[in-house]
Design an enzyme around this catalytic site. Sequence first.
Site, PDB file in Angstrom:
ATOM      1  N   ASN A  30       0.830  -1.206   0.000  1.00 42.57           N
ATOM      2  CA  ASN A  30       0.000   0.000   0.000  1.00 42.57           C
ATOM      3  C   ASN A  30       0.854   1.242   0.000  1.00 42.57           C
ATOM      4  O   ASN A  30       1.958   1.263   0.547  1.00 42.57           O
ATOM      5  CB  ASN A  30      -0.981  -0.001   1.186  1.00 42.57           C
ATOM      6  CG  ASN A  30      -0.419   0.699   2.409  1.00 42.57           C
ATOM      7  OD1 ASN A  30      -0.475   1.923   2.523  1.00 42.57           O
ATOM      8  ND2 ASN A  30       0.175  -0.082   3.309  1.00 42.57           N
ATOM      9  N   VAL A  49      -0.983   4.474   0.584  1.00 48.94           N
ATOM     10  CA  VAL A  49      -2.161   5.339   0.744  1.00 48.94           C
ATOM     11  C   VAL A  49      -1.723   6.790   0.958  1.00 48.94           C
ATOM     12  O   VAL A  49      -2.392   7.728   0.511  1.00 48.94           O
ATOM     13  CB  VAL A  49      -3.044   4.825   1.911  1.00 48.94           C
ATOM     14  CG1 VAL A  49      -4.148   5.816   2.250  1.00 48.94           C
ATOM     15  CG2 VAL A  49      -3.641   3.470   1.548  1.00 48.94           C
ATOM     16  N   ASN A  91       3.982   7.031  14.910  1.00 43.71           N
ATOM     17  CA  ASN A  91       4.469   6.309  13.728  1.00 43.71           C
ATOM     18  C   ASN A  91       5.743   6.993  13.246  1.00 43.71           C
ATOM     19  O   ASN A  91       5.692   8.116  12.745  1.00 43.71           O
ATOM     20  CB  ASN A  91       3.371   6.363  12.650  1.00 43.71           C
ATOM     21  CG  ASN A  91       3.829   5.853  11.303  1.00 43.71           C
ATOM     22  OD1 ASN A  91       4.856   5.189  11.196  1.00 43.71           O
ATOM     23  ND2 ASN A  91       3.063   6.172  10.271  1.00 43.71           N
ATOM     24  N   CYS A 139       7.719   7.750   8.984  1.00 47.35           N
ATOM     25  CA  CYS A 139       7.536   8.880   8.049  1.00 47.35           C
ATOM     26  C   CYS A 139       8.880   9.538   7.712  1.00 47.35           C
ATOM     27  O   CYS A 139       9.786   9.565   8.540  1.00 47.35           O
ATOM     28  CB  CYS A 139       6.676   9.957   8.683  1.00 47.35           C
ATOM     29  SG  CYS A 139       5.258   9.315   9.501  1.00 47.35           S
ATOM     30  N   LYS A 148       5.961   3.366  17.492  1.00 48.51           N
ATOM     31  CA  LYS A 148       5.769   2.285  16.513  1.00 48.51           C
ATOM     32  C   LYS A 148       6.960   2.203  15.568  1.00 48.51           C
ATOM     33  O   LYS A 148       7.246   3.141  14.820  1.00 48.51           O
ATOM     34  CB  LYS A 148       4.483   2.514  15.722  1.00 48.51           C
ATOM     35  CG  LYS A 148       4.222   1.429  14.690  1.00 48.51           C
ATOM     36  CD  LYS A 148       2.818   1.497  14.162  1.00 48.51           C
ATOM     37  CE  LYS A 148       2.587   0.460  13.089  1.00 48.51           C
ATOM     38  NZ  LYS A 148       1.215   0.510  12.579  1.00 48.51           N
ATOM     39  N   THR A 181       4.968  -1.478   7.979  1.00 50.91           N
ATOM     40  CA  THR A 181       5.123  -2.237   6.723  1.00 50.91           C
ATOM     41  C   THR A 181       6.580  -2.240   6.236  1.00 50.91           C
ATOM     42  O   THR A 181       7.372  -1.360   6.561  1.00 50.91           O
ATOM     43  CB  THR A 181       4.230  -1.637   5.628  1.00 50.91           C
ATOM     44  OG1 THR A 181       4.534  -0.258   5.502  1.00 50.91           O
ATOM     45  CG2 THR A 181       2.762  -1.806   5.967  1.00 50.91           C
TER      46      THR A 181
HETATM   47  C1  LIG Z   1      -3.756   0.485   3.976  1.00 51.61           C
HETATM   48  C2  LIG Z   1      -2.844   0.589   5.165  1.00 51.61           C
HETATM   49  C3  LIG Z   1      -2.707   1.814   5.820  1.00 51.61           C
HETATM   50  C4  LIG Z   1      -1.846   1.937   6.925  1.00 51.61           C
HETATM   51  N1  LIG Z   1      -1.743   3.140   7.554  1.00 51.61           N
HETATM   52  C5  LIG Z   1      -0.959   3.245   8.668  1.00 51.61           C
HETATM   53  C6  LIG Z   1      -0.874   4.483   9.375  1.00 51.61           C
HETATM   54  O1  LIG Z   1      -1.533   5.465   9.028  1.00 51.61           O
HETATM   55  N2  LIG Z   1      -0.038   4.547  10.458  1.00 51.61           N
HETATM   56  C7  LIG Z   1       0.690   3.461  10.883  1.00 51.61           C
HETATM   57  O2  LIG Z   1       1.413   3.566  11.882  1.00 51.61           O
HETATM   58  N3  LIG Z   1       0.605   2.272  10.239  1.00 51.61           N
HETATM   59  C8  LIG Z   1      -0.183   2.143   9.148  1.00 51.61           C
HETATM   60  N4  LIG Z   1      -0.284   0.937   8.501  1.00 51.61           N
HETATM   61  C9  LIG Z   1       0.497  -0.236   9.005  1.00 51.61           C
HETATM   62  C10 LIG Z   1      -0.383  -1.150   9.869  1.00 51.61           C
HETATM   63  O3  LIG Z   1      -0.883  -0.476  10.999  1.00 51.61           O
HETATM   64  C11 LIG Z   1       0.403  -2.403  10.323  1.00 51.61           C
HETATM   65  O4  LIG Z   1       1.533  -1.996  11.052  1.00 51.61           O
HETATM   66  C12 LIG Z   1       0.857  -3.267   9.155  1.00 51.61           C
HETATM   67  O5  LIG Z   1      -0.123  -3.296   8.139  1.00 51.61           O
HETATM   68  C13 LIG Z   1       1.204  -4.698   9.572  1.00 51.61           C
HETATM   69  O6  LIG Z   1       0.060  -5.397   9.981  1.00 51.61           O
HETATM   70  P1  LIG Z   1      -0.757  -6.401   9.013  1.00 51.61           P
HETATM   71  O7  LIG Z   1       0.267  -7.273   8.349  1.00 51.61           O
HETATM   72  O8  LIG Z   1      -1.665  -7.150   9.937  1.00 51.61           O
HETATM   73  O9  LIG Z   1      -1.496  -5.558   8.028  1.00 51.61           O
HETATM   74  C14 LIG Z   1      -1.122   0.799   7.386  1.00 51.61           C
HETATM   75  C15 LIG Z   1      -1.274  -0.433   6.722  1.00 51.61           C
HETATM   76  C16 LIG Z   1      -2.119  -0.542   5.638  1.00 51.61           C
HETATM   77  C17 LIG Z   1      -2.255  -1.890   4.961  1.00 51.61           C
END
Ligand SMILES: Cc1cc2nc3c(=O)[nH]c(=O)nc-3n(C[C@H](O)[C@H](O)[C@H](O)COP(=O)(O)O)c2cc1C
Length: 300
Positions: A66, A68, A123, A126, A161, A189
């Site tokens: 992603n 986004v 987070n 960034c 995080k 991610t």
């Molecule tokens: C579409 C999407 C948007 C995300 N937006 C954020 C965010 O705004 N802030 C953040 O700290 N992590 C964000 N993440 C990361 C997730 O919170 C998480 O750390 C990561 O997806 C791993 O978990 P999962 O494998 O269960 O998805 C985002 C992940 C996805 C897929």
Amino acid sequence: MKINIAGIQLNNPVITASGTFGFGREYGEYFDLNRLGGICVKGLTLTPRQGNKPPRIAETPAGILNSVGLQNPGVRYFVEHEVPFLRQFTAKIIANISGNTVEEYCTMAEILSDSDIDLIEMNISCPNVKEGGVAFGTNAGTVNNITQQVKKYCKKPLIVKLSPNVTDIKEIAKAAEDGGADAISLINTLLGMAIDINTRKPILANNVGGLSGPAVKPIAVRMVWQVASVVKVPIIGMGGIMTGEDAVEFMLAGASAVAVGIANFVDPLACIKVLEGLESYLHKNNIYDVKEIIGKVEPN
Ligand SMILES: Cc1cc2nc3c(=O)[nH]c(=O)nc-3n(C[C@H](O)[C@H](O)[C@H](O)COP(=O)(O)O)c2cc1C
């Protein structure tokens, strides 16, 4: 099933992962949000953001990419319009913040400290705009500094995080703890890319994006285990959690709580199924208190 994270008592260890659950409104139509331990909302920035151009999501064999780009209505809108909705539920509210500069993080921590939320998750994946765009979370010194600065303005417990896009996650986790983090969450991610072989163009408009889902779970479990060996603060583990068994794995590795991310996209009831799977594991193994499994992996 109660779990304490930095002085805040959660009904159970299951939390939503930021960016995968919006502000909870849509999922509230599928199940009772009171069943969650915590709701971590989509990433907030100081001012509203439109996010990146589409395509912003690309499916890969065992996860998604992603980019986004932090689309969100801004921290002030969140406090005014979303916190009152979330406050109706017993799930603890975790505000996730992202910034371009240390000052932006500090301002957001200050605004949120005066609001009715429970915890702040910072987070640090960034880009640091003032320092040439390198992510805050990739350098131990920078992580220590931003944590110390934000703590000065933060009256709520601060979760830092971590980004997995580093060589030594232990060093980064320690830097956050030494800077005053009240808890640590991981993983965000992993940087990835997918290419359409017919058009020969990257699938994401942004070329690269963040990989999450089952593909990253072994990396996440390994990092939680490594971090648990060097910090004393509680850890929230995430990365590819799809089932209760996955949650158990993270807790055995050392996580006190777990967050469910893209599983919510596959099944809106994913968090509930993870919770029920965790409960049934405890039941089958005659474990009465979920805390008993935290960090109980027995390395070979
Ligand atoms: C579409 C999407 C948007 C995300 N937006 C954020 C965010 O705004 N802030 C953040 O700290 N992590 C964000 N993440 C990361 C997730 O919170 C998480 O750390 C990561 O997806 C791993 O978990 P999962 O494998 O269960 O998805 C985002 C992940 C996805 C897929």
